[in-house]
Design a protein around this motif. Structure first.
Motif, PDB file in Angstrom:
ATOM      1  N   MET A 175       9.976  -5.195  24.825  1.00  0.00           N
ATOM      2  CA  MET A 175       9.467  -3.889  24.478  1.00  0.00           C
ATOM      3  C   MET A 175       8.043  -4.055  23.966  1.00  0.00           C
ATOM      4  SD  MET A 175      10.935  -1.281  21.614  1.00  0.00           S
ATOM      5  CE  MET A 175      10.903  -2.529  20.353  1.00  0.00           C
ATOM      6  N   ASN A 176       7.172  -3.130  24.322  1.00  0.00           N
ATOM      7  CA  ASN A 176       5.809  -3.146  23.798  1.00  0.00           C
ATOM      8  C   ASN A 176       5.256  -1.732  23.819  1.00  0.00           C
ATOM      9  OD1 ASN A 176       5.431  -2.777  26.522  1.00  0.00           O
ATOM     10  ND2 ASN A 176       4.053  -4.488  26.804  1.00  0.00           N
ATOM     11  N   ASP A 177       4.084  -1.576  23.290  1.00  0.00           N
ATOM     12  CA  ASP A 177       3.437  -0.271  23.292  1.00  0.00           C
ATOM     13  C   ASP A 177       2.434  -0.236  24.430  1.00  0.00           C
ATOM     14  OD1 ASP A 177       4.757   0.635  21.019  1.00  0.00           O
ATOM     15  OD2 ASP A 177       3.351  -0.396  19.704  1.00  0.00           O
ATOM     16  N   GLY A 178       2.484   0.816  25.206  1.00  0.00           N
ATOM     17  CA  GLY A 178       1.510   0.992  26.274  1.00  0.00           C
ATOM     18  C   GLY A 178       0.259   1.646  25.726  1.00  0.00           C
ATOM     19  N   GLU A 179      -0.708   1.820  26.588  1.00  0.00           N
ATOM     20  CA  GLU A 179      -1.956   2.448  26.171  1.00  0.00           C
ATOM     21  C   GLU A 179      -1.728   3.855  25.641  1.00  0.00           C
ATOM     22  OE1 GLU A 179      -4.955   2.309  29.175  1.00  0.00           O
ATOM     23  OE2 GLU A 179      -4.643   0.180  29.537  1.00  0.00           O
ATOM     24  N   SER A 180      -0.696   4.519  26.159  1.00  0.00           N
ATOM     25  CA  SER A 180      -0.439   5.893  25.741  1.00  0.00           C
ATOM     26  C   SER A 180       0.279   5.954  24.400  1.00  0.00           C
ATOM     27  CB  SER A 180       0.423   6.592  26.792  1.00  0.00           C
ATOM     28  OG  SER A 180       1.714   5.996  26.822  1.00  0.00           O
ATOM     29  N   GLY A 181       0.693   4.822  23.876  1.00  0.00           N
ATOM     30  CA  GLY A 181       1.454   4.808  22.632  1.00  0.00           C
ATOM     31  C   GLY A 181       2.947   4.917  22.862  1.00  0.00           C
ATOM     32  N   ARG A 182       3.376   5.094  24.105  1.00  0.00           N
ATOM     33  CA  ARG A 182       4.800   5.159  24.422  1.00  0.00           C
ATOM     34  C   ARG A 182       5.386   3.753  24.419  1.00  0.00           C
ATOM     35  NH1 ARG A 182       5.081   8.375  29.980  1.00  0.00           N
ATOM     36  NH2 ARG A 182       3.549   6.795  30.465  1.00  0.00           N
ATOM     37  N   ARG A 183       6.673   3.684  24.101  1.00  0.00           N
ATOM     38  CA  ARG A 183       7.360   2.398  24.198  1.00  0.00           C
ATOM     39  C   ARG A 183       7.580   2.076  25.669  1.00  0.00           C
ATOM     40  NH1 ARG A 183      12.637   2.820  20.704  1.00  0.00           N
ATOM     41  NH2 ARG A 183      13.012   0.809  21.650  1.00  0.00           N
ATOM     42  N   ILE A 184       7.252   0.846  26.036  1.00  0.00           N
ATOM     43  CA  ILE A 184       7.440   0.370  27.391  1.00  0.00           C
ATOM     44  C   ILE A 184       8.504  -0.720  27.340  1.00  0.00           C
ATOM     45  CG2 ILE A 184       6.365  -0.654  29.433  1.00  0.00           C
ATOM     46  CD1 ILE A 184       5.090   2.003  28.713  1.00  0.00           C
ATOM     47  N   ILE A 185       9.551  -0.564  28.130  1.00  0.00           N
ATOM     48  CA  ILE A 185      10.640  -1.512  28.181  1.00  0.00           C
ATOM     49  C   ILE A 185      10.483  -2.364  29.431  1.00  0.00           C
ATOM     50  CG2 ILE A 185      13.167  -1.771  28.218  1.00  0.00           C
ATOM     51  CD1 ILE A 185      11.936  -0.395  25.656  1.00  0.00           C
ATOM     52  N   ASP A 186      10.559  -3.680  29.252  1.00  0.00           N
ATOM     53  CA  ASP A 186      10.499  -4.638  30.355  1.00  0.00           C
ATOM     54  C   ASP A 186       9.209  -4.509  31.159  1.00  0.00           C
ATOM     55  OD1 ASP A 186      11.753  -6.818  31.648  1.00  0.00           O
ATOM     56  OD2 ASP A 186      12.511  -5.520  33.245  1.00  0.00           O
ATOM     57  N   GLY A 187       8.132  -4.040  30.525  1.00  0.00           N
ATOM     58  CA  GLY A 187       6.849  -3.909  31.204  1.00  0.00           C
ATOM     59  C   GLY A 187       6.840  -2.868  32.309  1.00  0.00           C
ATOM     60  N   ARG A 188       7.893  -2.039  32.380  1.00  0.00           N
ATOM     61  CA  ARG A 188       8.047  -1.171  33.539  1.00  0.00           C
ATOM     62  C   ARG A 188       8.521   0.236  33.229  1.00  0.00           C
ATOM     63  NH1 ARG A 188      11.620  -2.657  38.880  1.00  0.00           N
ATOM     64  NH2 ARG A 188      11.523  -0.586  39.795  1.00  0.00           N
ATOM     65  N   PHE A 189       9.319   0.413  32.166  1.00  0.00           N
ATOM     66  CA  PHE A 189       9.964   1.694  31.906  1.00  0.00           C
ATOM     67  C   PHE A 189       9.396   2.320  30.639  1.00  0.00           C
ATOM     68  CE2 PHE A 189      12.937  -1.091  34.125  1.00  0.00           C
ATOM     69  CZ  PHE A 189      13.153  -0.354  35.272  1.00  0.00           C
ATOM     70  N   ALA A 190       8.680   3.443  30.796  1.00  0.00           N
ATOM     71  CA  ALA A 190       8.059   4.139  29.669  1.00  0.00           C
ATOM     72  C   ALA A 190       9.024   5.181  29.130  1.00  0.00           C
ATOM     73  CB  ALA A 190       6.763   4.807  30.114  1.00  0.00           C
ATOM     74  N   LEU A 191       9.437   5.015  27.877  1.00  0.00           N
ATOM     75  CA  LEU A 191      10.341   5.983  27.268  1.00  0.00           C
ATOM     76  C   LEU A 191       9.591   7.284  27.037  1.00  0.00           C
ATOM     77  CD1 LEU A 191      12.244   3.819  24.609  1.00  0.00           C
ATOM     78  CD2 LEU A 191      12.786   4.191  27.026  1.00  0.00           C
ATOM     79  N   GLU A 192      10.226   8.397  27.436  1.00  0.00           N
ATOM     80  CA  GLU A 192       9.593   9.702  27.307  1.00  0.00           C
ATOM     81  C   GLU A 192      10.271  10.579  26.267  1.00  0.00           C
ATOM     82  OE1 GLU A 192       9.646  11.153  31.349  1.00  0.00           O
ATOM     83  OE2 GLU A 192       7.743  10.160  31.797  1.00  0.00           O
ATOM     84  N   ALA A 193      11.597  10.605  26.258  1.00  0.00           N
ATOM     85  CA  ALA A 193      12.321  11.474  25.326  1.00  0.00           C
ATOM     86  C   ALA A 193      13.747  10.976  25.176  1.00  0.00           C
ATOM     87  CB  ALA A 193      12.333  12.914  25.831  1.00  0.00           C
ATOM     88  N   ARG A 194      14.260  11.117  23.976  1.00  0.00           N
ATOM     89  CA  ARG A 194      15.658  10.765  23.737  1.00  0.00           C
ATOM     90  C   ARG A 194      16.534  11.898  24.271  1.00  0.00           C
ATOM     91  NH1 ARG A 194      18.533   9.675  17.901  1.00  0.00           N
ATOM     92  NH2 ARG A 194      20.627   9.836  18.724  1.00  0.00           N
ATOM     93  N   LEU A 195      17.536  11.543  25.079  1.00  0.00           N
ATOM     94  CA  LEU A 195      18.422  12.537  25.669  1.00  0.00           C
ATOM     95  C   LEU A 195      19.725  12.684  24.900  1.00  0.00           C
ATOM     96  CD1 LEU A 195      17.977  11.668  29.450  1.00  0.00           C
ATOM     97  CD2 LEU A 195      16.921  13.536  28.167  1.00  0.00           C
ATOM     98  N   GLY A 196      20.162  11.628  24.249  1.00  0.00           N
ATOM     99  CA  GLY A 196      21.425  11.689  23.518  1.00  0.00           C
ATOM    100  C   GLY A 196      21.822  10.324  23.017  1.00  0.00           C
ATOM    101  N   GLY A 197      22.986  10.276  22.439  1.00  0.00           N
ATOM    102  CA  GLY A 197      23.469   9.010  21.921  1.00  0.00           C
ATOM    103  C   GLY A 197      24.934   9.094  21.578  1.00  0.00           C
ATOM    104  N   GLY A 198      25.519   7.944  21.392  1.00  0.00           N
ATOM    105  CA  GLY A 198      26.927   7.856  21.042  1.00  0.00           C
ATOM    106  C   GLY A 198      27.210   6.524  20.382  1.00  0.00           C
ATOM    107  N   GLY A 199      28.465   6.146  20.389  1.00  0.00           N
ATOM    108  CA  GLY A 199      28.886   4.922  19.729  1.00  0.00           C
ATOM    109  C   GLY A 199      28.323   3.656  20.344  1.00  0.00           C
TER     110      GLY A 199
END
Length: 161
Positions: free
Chosen positions: A1-25
């Protein structure tokens, strides 16, 4: 995980997190952008309900990681129009929890739909048949969904589960 130029979290250098959709156990689900293929995806961040699991119960944490990877491989074998497609697994190795990269289903949940009122009998019957077909396809490859409930049934924009 790292921070991209936009400040978004980037997972595996490829996936930019945009919004949390939900969660569970078992963790959190995020809407993300696959920067390589330029498409929206869902990322499931596997996180046990007890954040101290890895530190205080490393064997339990290893078992959880192994179970998630085993279930991801099994899900990848299910080929059915009413089953979410898994695209990729981000696995950082021992002492980490994997991220599951899946098809993003954008029509809301069955729970959301039922909050608006009951389904017409024909629509309920169609939905039930499609859910049973999906569960049969999963069972045929050894996958058992242990938490079938309206909140976990995602609907496509055309209202198919």
């Amino acid at each position: 995980m790292n921070d991209g130029e936009s400040g978004r979290r980037i997972i595996d250098g490829r996936f930019a997190l945009e919004a949390r959709l939900g969660g569970g156990g078992m963790g959190l689900v995020w809407r993300a952008r696959d920067l390589v293929l330029d498409r929206a995806v869902a990322l499931k961040e596997v996180r046990p309900s007890d954040p101290g699991l890895a530190e205080f119960d490393p064997d339990g944490a290893a078992m959880l990681r192994a179970r998630v990877l085993r279930e991801a491989r099994a899900l990848a074998r299910v080929d059915h129009p009413n089953v979410v497609t898994i695209h990729h697994v981000v696995d950082g190795g021992e002492h980490t929890y994997p991220w599951l990269v899946m098809e993003l289903v954008t029509g809301g949940s069955l729970q959301d739909r039922l909050a608006k009122g009951p389904l017409a009998p024909a629509a309920a019957a169609r939905l039930g048949r499609e859910l049973l077909a999906a569960l049969r396809a999963a069972h045929d490859v050894g996958v058992q969904h242990r938490d079938v409930k309206p909140a976990n049934v995602l609907l496509r924009p055309d209202h198919r589960p």
